[in-house]
Design an enzyme around this catalytic site. Structure first.
Site, PDB file in Angstrom:
ATOM      1  N   CYS A   1       0.827  -1.212   0.000  1.00 33.83           N
ATOM      2  CA  CYS A   1       0.000   0.000   0.000  1.00 33.83           C
ATOM      3  C   CYS A   1       0.858   1.258   0.000  1.00 33.83           C
ATOM      4  O   CYS A   1       1.155   1.836   1.044  1.00 33.83           O
ATOM      5  CB  CYS A   1      -0.970   0.034   1.168  1.00 33.83           C
ATOM      6  SG  CYS A   1      -2.172   1.376   0.996  1.00 33.83           S
TER       7      CYS A   1
ATOM      8  N   CYS B   1      -6.274   2.627  -3.543  1.00 35.24           N
ATOM      9  CA  CYS B   1      -5.597   3.170  -2.368  1.00 35.24           C
ATOM     10  C   CYS B   1      -6.542   4.167  -1.699  1.00 35.24           C
ATOM     11  O   CYS B   1      -6.638   5.312  -2.145  1.00 35.24           O
ATOM     12  CB  CYS B   1      -4.294   3.856  -2.786  1.00 35.24           C
ATOM     13  SG  CYS B   1      -3.250   4.278  -1.388  1.00 35.24           S
TER      14      CYS B   1
END
Length: 421
Positions: free
Chosen positions: A160, A361
């Site tokens: 991430c 995201c």
């Protein structure tokens, strides 16, 4: 435990559980096993919120036994050696296990020692990482009294890629709410050239960091930490220019050392540690042996099939895919792998389904605000067409915050891990 399975899955994280669950739904008679040594399964996307004091850490944990799909064998062991020429793996305790099809979803390794000084710095009350212990992040945030609050990330791929800046936005708002913002320099340093790779979302994020007076330092690659002096040292990695000494910020105690590196004082330091594929992937015949993807699992970026071992597929963080390593990416990868293996089981010549590189995201920009950044290969925006009809996900939205804090955890435990989406 049997010694042979039609489908053998390495890893019981998000990718392993989702692919197993989807297989069980589409081929309920297939023999499937997951090799996973850990007792606990974590919902790590919520760790940003834990680090900001707005999510319960224990709510991110489930027993692994509760998420293994019914009808799937759990081999509580570690895979140690791959023998793809024999369609076998070796394990630490359970001996050899053979397979018809292998799915590698081994996750990622926090390579703490790849950044000199980080291990020692993490023992202090000035350095933290949501990737390792988000509870400590919140403890340090609550105890912070002002100074340099630095947020950074390594040059390696990371899980991430937006996470290091998410906690920065949350911390910056926390400091404002507690009367400490005027006493604090909030800085985001990244080896990259931009705040975010997709222009539509980067435009909003650049506006946010300007309006909130966050100092942005591109081309700053951390190379070591001195926990005694409370200094972090960066190499300036702009390929087109050397660093301008006049650009250094005196308020940060920023200076150049004899090696031309940037030295910066910190009073609060949050970072993503360097990350790598697990060791047993790096040493396997599935990994790239050289080049920029060295050590990561080699797969076709669309079919997720290994180019040399046609009955082997990769899912998730360990795979060398040019997109963000997120659970959202795995949600789109899992059905491709399942569909393509079923395709091969039916003796069709080539795998058919294609992965577009989709990832997401969810960038929280404060308490109650979030951008839902969805994209695919080549940094092309790929927002959900239905959602776009109602919400501009390129802007901060309270509705997306609700999705992040309440919707996505529920969907993860009750839908994604059950193979329903």
């Amino acid at each position: 435990m049997k010694s042979h399975y039609q489908v053998l899955i390495i890893g019981g994280g998000t990718g392993g559980i989702m692919t197993a669950a989807q297989f069980r739904r589409k081929r309920p008679t297939a023999s499937i096993a997951i090799v996973e040594p850990n007792e606990d399964h974590w919902y790590q996307p919520a760790w940003t919120l834990v680090g900001a004091g707005t999510f319960d850490f224990e709510a991110t944990r489930r027993k692994e036994s509760t998420v293994i799909p019914a009808g799937v064998d759990w081999i509580k062991d570690k895979a140690t050696v791959f023998l793809p020429e024999e369609n076998k793996i070796r394990t630490e305790k359970s001996g050899e296990i053979s397979y018809d099809y292998l799915i590698v979803s081994a996750g990622i390794k926090m390579d703490i020692d790849a950044l000199p000084g980080l291990r020692e710095a993490l023992q202090t009350d000035f350095v933290c990482s949501n990737y390792l212990d988000p509870r400590k992040t919140y403890r340090l945030l609550k105890n912070f009294k002002g100074g340099n609050a630095i947020f950074t990330q390594p040059t390696t791929p990371i899980r991430c890629g937006g996470a290091p800046q998410k906690i920065m936005y949350m911390a910056e708002e926390y400091l404002r709410k507690h009367g400490l913002r005027e006493k604090t320099n909030v800085l985001f340093a990244t080896p990259g050239s931009v705040i975010f790779g997709v222009k539509e979302f980067a435009d909003t994020l650049n506006s946010i960091i300007r309006s909130r007076k966050i100092i942005f330092k591109p081309f700053y690659a951390p190379v070591r930490i001195d926990p005694v002096k409370r200094e972090i040292i960066f190499k300036y990695v702009n390929p087109n220019a050397a660093i301008d000494p006049n650009s250094l910020n005196g308020n940060l105690g920023e200076s150049l050392n004899d090696q031309g590196e940037v030295v910066m004082k910190y009073d609060f330091l949050h970072l993503a540690p360097p990350q790598a594929a697990p060791d047993f992937i790096q040493s396997s015949p599935f990994a790239y042996q050289d080049g920029p993807n060295k050590g990561w699992m080699e797969v076709d970026i669309h079919t997720l099939q290994h180019p040399r071992y046609r009955n082997v597929f990769g899912v998730g963080d360990a795979a060398a895919l040019p997109t963000a390593k997120t659970g959202a990416a795995i949600r789109k990868q899992a059905p491709v792998v399942v569909g393509n293996i079923i395709h091969l089981m039916e003796h069709k010549q080539e795998a058919m389904q294609q992965y577009s590189g989709y990832s997401s995201c969810p960038i929280v920009t404060g308490y109650g605000k979030m951008l839902l950044c969805e994209f695919k290969y080549d940094n092309v925006r790929d927002s959900d067409p239905f959602l776009k009809r109602f919400v501009d996900t390129t802007k901060e939205q309270w509705s997306m915050w609700i999705l992040k804090k309440y919707g996505l955890p529920w969907l993860y435990w009750n839908m994604m891990l059950k193979g329903r989406m």
